[in-house]
Design an enzyme around this catalytic site. Sequence first.
Site, PDB file in Angstrom:
ATOM      1  N   SER A  36       0.826  -1.215   0.000  1.00 23.64           N
ATOM      2  CA  SER A  36       0.000   0.000   0.000  1.00 23.64           C
ATOM      3  C   SER A  36       0.855   1.257   0.000  1.00 23.64           C
ATOM      4  CB  SER A  36      -0.889   0.006   1.239  1.00 23.64           C
ATOM      5  OG  SER A  36      -1.430   1.289   1.445  1.00 23.64           O
ATOM      6  N   GLU A  47       0.263   3.661   1.645  1.00 20.40           N
ATOM      7  CA  GLU A  47       0.272   4.160   3.030  1.00 20.40           C
ATOM      8  C   GLU A  47       1.646   3.996   3.682  1.00 20.40           C
ATOM      9  OE1 GLU A  47      -1.967   5.556   5.189  1.00 20.40           O
ATOM     10  OE2 GLU A  47      -3.502   5.808   3.663  1.00 20.40           O
ATOM     11  N   TYR A  52      -2.566   0.364   9.973  1.00 16.76           N
ATOM     12  CA  TYR A  52      -2.634  -0.310   8.666  1.00 16.76           C
ATOM     13  C   TYR A  52      -1.299  -0.131   7.937  1.00 16.76           C
ATOM     14  CZ  TYR A  52      -4.032  -0.902   3.725  1.00 16.76           C
ATOM     15  OH  TYR A  52      -4.110  -1.279   2.393  1.00 16.76           O
TER      16      TYR A  52
END
Length: 334
Positions: free
Chosen positions: A132, A134, A156
């Site tokens: 991801s 992120e 996450y």
Amino acid sequence: MSAPSNQRRTALICGITGQDGCYLAAHLLGLGYRVVGTSRDAAPARLGGLRQLGIDQRVVIEPASLAEAEPLVTLIERERPETIYHLAGQSSVAASFDQPAETFESIATSTLLLLEAVRTATNPPRLFVAGSSEIFGTRQTAPVTCRSRLDPQNPYALAKTTAFRIVQQYRREHGLFACTGVLFNHDSPLRPARFVTQKIVAGACAIAAGHQQELRLGDLSMQRDWGWAPEYVVAMQQMLSRDTPEDFILATGRPHRLEEFVAAAFAAVGLDWRDHVVRDERFVRPRDGSHPLASVTETTERLGWTATVQLPELVRRMVAARQSDDATSLTRAA
Ligand code: NDP
């Protein structure tokens, strides 16, 4: 359950009921693969996405949570997949604050267990892991590549960062064909309703149909790079078809503000978003800054993949699918 055939190559998709799992299953079936997929619960209600694509009867569903090593080892030895795609796990940043342990286990620990199962398999399959954007956080100023500084800022992101590093470690130490696709946002009509993009599409359609007066949203200034999910699964398969395993950024390289997504959704139903959208502080997430710009040069040049569907077209497709679903529901109810 059909036994693996010698003629047909098998692909195993962990998380087959999710958005990407469904599209990937359809893509791999099209390439002639026998597709086996895991789900924590193979109940019919979970298979809605596969049913929407008309492939629920063409895949084999195996109940598996990825929380324990032994069932994974058994599954891989029995099915002998050529490739494994790890797309399962708690996939919401917002939910990860409330469920940090489940988020970490379902993303990072499961990746470690899968890598161990692959390492010890009689014929080690190739492994793709869904990463991801992120992992880069929100403070980078230069376009990010797979070698950029990692700066996870939520549970996450921390789990995805750990999984990313573990894959690199296993590739280096054990010579496995394992790689991470560092995925920037990608959407489709199969995106679950809890994500803001689907909330916007549903809201715009409901307002246009006269079922709702307004749409309440948080910060519209944050930027994301949104792509079309069915294209991203093609890149995943391409990553496992190369001579050598390598991590790649999967993104369009063109970020947009959430406001642009909102404007496109309302424009697609013939409305001006400013007449209907209300800012609601309850939906503002303080740590939800903009993602950095993705550098897609290596992905284009070395993987040979480029995202072609840009934001306005992506939103038009999601709105059209929603309107078609709503029309079908009304016909059924009549
Ligand atoms: P989805 O949330 O649609 O699907 C993920 C699947 O994982 C679910 O269908 C579910 O299957 C399973 N799952 C959910 N929670 C858990 C849990 N706690 N433990 C174990 N399994 C769980 O995700 P996407 O298809 O959108 O994304 C695929 C992958 O790509 C994910 O890893 C996601 O984090 C990553 N990603 C996605 C992005 C996007 O924009 N879509 C962006 C960046 C990364 P079941 O209930 O059947 O077990």
